[in-house]
Design a protein around this motif. Structure first.
Motif: not given
Length: 495
Positions: A135, A140, A143, A240
Motif C-alpha cells: 500500500a 486506496q 476508492r 499499487f
C-alpha cells in the motif's frame, strides 16, 4: 491481616488489569466469527475491507512488508494471511488482533471453523492482495469499494506495478466441453479475467460463495469461477506499487516458484474439471489423459459414461486420443488391404458433422472377416495382445469375436473392429451385443464403399449411409441426436 481501603482498591485494580489481559489474549486466539459482537460489516466504526494474502511462497516472500505497508496507512486494517499449513520459515507478522494467520488445512487439535477462511473475515469486502504488492496511500481500498458500489462489475482490480502487471482477457468456460478459452478482451476495462499481478476486491459473500474461493493459483481459480457465473471485473488505471524488496529475486527462487506453480495450476484445473485451455493466438494446454495415463473415465455401464450424468460430454483429451487412434487404425487397415467401413455411432457422427459424436467414448469400424489374415496386427491379436511400434495395443475383445485397438497399455480409449461376413447377400457376424444398431444388413451397402470425412481424415463408409443408419437406428436419426441409452439418460434432460 486487615487490608486498608487503599490496599483493597489497588488489589481490585490489579485483578481487573489481569482479567483484561487474559481476555485480550483469549480473543487473539479465537476465530473472528466466535468473538463477541463488534461493529457490523460496512459500519462507519471500522474498516470495510479485509486484506487477504493468499498467493505467496513460504520459502521466499515479502509478506511482512506487504502487511506493514497496509498497517502504516491504517493501524486498524484487518489482515488475514492464509496458508495451507504453517509457513516455514515462519512469517514475521505483527502480533496484534487485527492481523491473523489462517491455516486452511484441517488439523486434529483445531475446530472445523479454524480451517475456513470466511471465519476470519468480518468485513463486507475482501481485497485479494498478491505477494510483492504494498500500500502506498491511505484510502486506496476505499476508492476501489466506491467503484464497486457504483456498479458495472462484480469485481474491481488494480494492477500491481511489478514486472507482470495485470491485463484484461476474455474468458469463456464450458463445463460441458471441459474447456477454458482465453482471448483478447473486447471492451476493457471491463473483462472476464486478468492475466498478471493485481489487487482484486469483491464482496466477501461473493468470494466465499465460490466452491473453491482460495484455491491456488488464486487468479486462475478465481476467474474461472467468476467468468462461469458471468461476473465482470473492472481493471482500474491506478496501480499499487511493488515491494521495495520483491520476492523471488534469485534465479533459483523463481525456478522453484514456477515449478511449484505449474504443478498447483495443473492440479487445480483437473480438480475443477478443465481438461483443455485455449489461449489467445491458438496455443493449447492439455490437462487430461495422455498415452502414459489412464483415460478420464471408468468402465461404461449401460452405454452411458459417468460424465453424461455430470451434464458433461466426452473430455477433449479423450476425443483427441480417439481421433488419433482411429486415423492410425484406418491407415494400417488400408495399407494391409483390409476392407473396412464406419459403423454405428461413428458413422452417425460422420454423417452429422464429420467427426466423433461429442459424447461418444469409442470408435466403431466394420471389417470383412475374410480380410483379417491380411493384417499382421490382427493376425497377432488372434493369439494374444500385441503392442505395436507406436504403442497401440491390438487384441481380441473379451466380450466376443471382435478386435479392439487401444490407445496405449495405460489408456484404454479404443477402436472396435467388427468382423462381418456375407451370407446370402446379407452381412452378418458371430458376436452380437445388446445394442440397438447391432443388426444384419444387405451387402449392397458396401458395394461400393464411399469416402466420408471423419475425425480429421477421410474414411470409408457405406454407399447410402442415410438409409444404412436409418436401418440401424430408425428414421430421422441423423437430424435428431440422442444419447446412446435414452432409457437411462436422455439428451433432453430426462432419464
Amino acid at each position: 491481616m486487615r487490608l486498608t481501603r487503599c490496599q483493597a482498591a489497588l488489589a481490585a485494580a490489579i485483578t481487573l488489569n489481569l482479567l483484561v489481559l487474559f481476555y485480550v489474549s483469549w480473543l487473539q486466539h479465537q476465530p473472528r466469527s466466535s468473538r463477541a459482537r463488534g461493529p457490523r460489516r460496512g459500519s462507519a466504526a471500522g474498516p470495510r475491507v479485509t486484506v487477504l494474502v493468499r498467493e505467496f511462497e513460504a520459502f521466499d516472500n515479502a509478506v511482512p512488508e506487504l502487511v506493514d505497508s497496509f498497517l502504516q496507512q491504517d493501524p486498524a486494517q484487518p489482515v488475514v494471511v492464509a496458508a495451507d499449513s504453517l509457513p516455514y520459515p515462519p512469517l514475521a507478522l505483527p502480533r496484534i488482533p487485527n492481523v491473523r494467520l489462517a491455516l486452511l488445512q484441517p488439523a486434529l487439535d483445531r475446530p472445523a471453523a479454524a480451517s475456513r477462511p470466511e471465519t476470519y473475515v468480518a468485513t463486507e469486502f475482501v481485497a485479494l492482495v498478491p505477494d510483492g504488492a504494498r500500500a502506498e496511500a491511505r484510502g486506496q481500498l476505499e476508492r476501489m469499494v466506491e467503484v464497486l458500489r457504483a456498479g458495472g462489475a462484480r469485481l474491481v482490480a488494480a494492477p500491481v506495478a511489478s514486472a507482470n502487471p495485470a491485463r484484461c482477457l476474455a474468458l469463456n468456460v464450458s463445463l460441458r466441453e471441459w474447456t477454458a478459452r482465453y482471448g483478447r478482451a473486447p471492451a476493457a476495462p471491463h473483462c472476464d479475467a486478468l492475466d498478471g499481478d493485481a489487487v482484486v476486491l469483491l464482496r466477501a459473500r461473493d468470494l466465499f460463495n465460490l466452491s473453491a474461493p482460495l484455491a491456488r493459483p488464486v487468479s486462475t481459480g478465481l476467474f474461472l469461477q467468476t467468468a462461469l457465473r458471468g461476473w465482470a471485473v473492472q481493471l482500474l488505471d491506478a496501480p499499487f506499487p511493488a515491494a521495495h524488496q520483491p520476492p523471488l529475486a534469485t534465479a533459483h527462487a523463481r525456478w522453484k516458484a514456477e515449478r511449484e506453480g505449474r504443478a498447483r495450476r495443473a492440479a487445480l484445473l483437473r480438480a475443477l474439471g478443465i481438461r483443455l485451455v485455449s489461449w489467445e493466438g491458438g496455443r493449447l494446454e492439455w490437462f487430461g489423459c495422455s498415452k502414459e495415463s489412464p483415460r478420464c473415465f471408468g468402465t461404461v455401464v449401460g452405454d452411458t459414461p459417468a460424465y453424461l450424468y455430470e451434464e458433461r460430454w466426452t473430455p477433449p483429451c479423450c476425443l483427441r486420443a480417439l481421433r488419433e487412434t482411429a486415423r492410425y487404425v484406418v491407415g494400417v487397415l488400408e495399407a494391409a488391404g483390409v476392407r473396412y467401413w464406419l459403423e454405428g455411432g461413428s458413422l452417425l457422427g460422420a454423417a452429422r458433422h464429420g467427426d466423433i459424436i461429442p459424447w461418444d467414448y469409442d470408435v466403431d469400424l466394420g471389417i470383412y472377416l475374410e480380410d483379417v489374415g491380411n493384417c499382421e496386427q490382427l493376425r497377432g491379436a488372434e493369439a494374444g495382445s500385441v503392442v505395436d511400434e507406436r504403442g497401440f495395443v491390438w487384441e481380441k475383445a473379451v466380450e466376443g469375436d471382435f478386435f479392439r485397438v487401444q490407445y496405449s497399455e495405460s489408456n484404454h480409449l479404443h477402436v472396435d473392429l467388427w468382423p462381418f461376413y456375407p451370407r446370402n447377400g446379407v452381412m452378418t457376424k458371430d458376436t452380437w451385443l445388446d445394442h440397438r444398431q447391432d443388426v444384419e444388413f444387405p451387402e449392397h451397402f458396401l458395394q461400393p464403399l464411399v469416402p466420408l470425412p471423419f475425425a480429421g481424415f477421410v474414411a470409408q463408409a457405406p454407399n447410402d449411409y442415410r438409409r444404412f443408419l436409418e436401418l440401424k437406428f430408425g428414421p430421422g436419426v441423423i437430424e435428431n441426436p440422442e444419447y446412446p441409452n435414452p432409457a437411462l439418460l436422455s439428451l433432453a434432460g430426462g432419464g
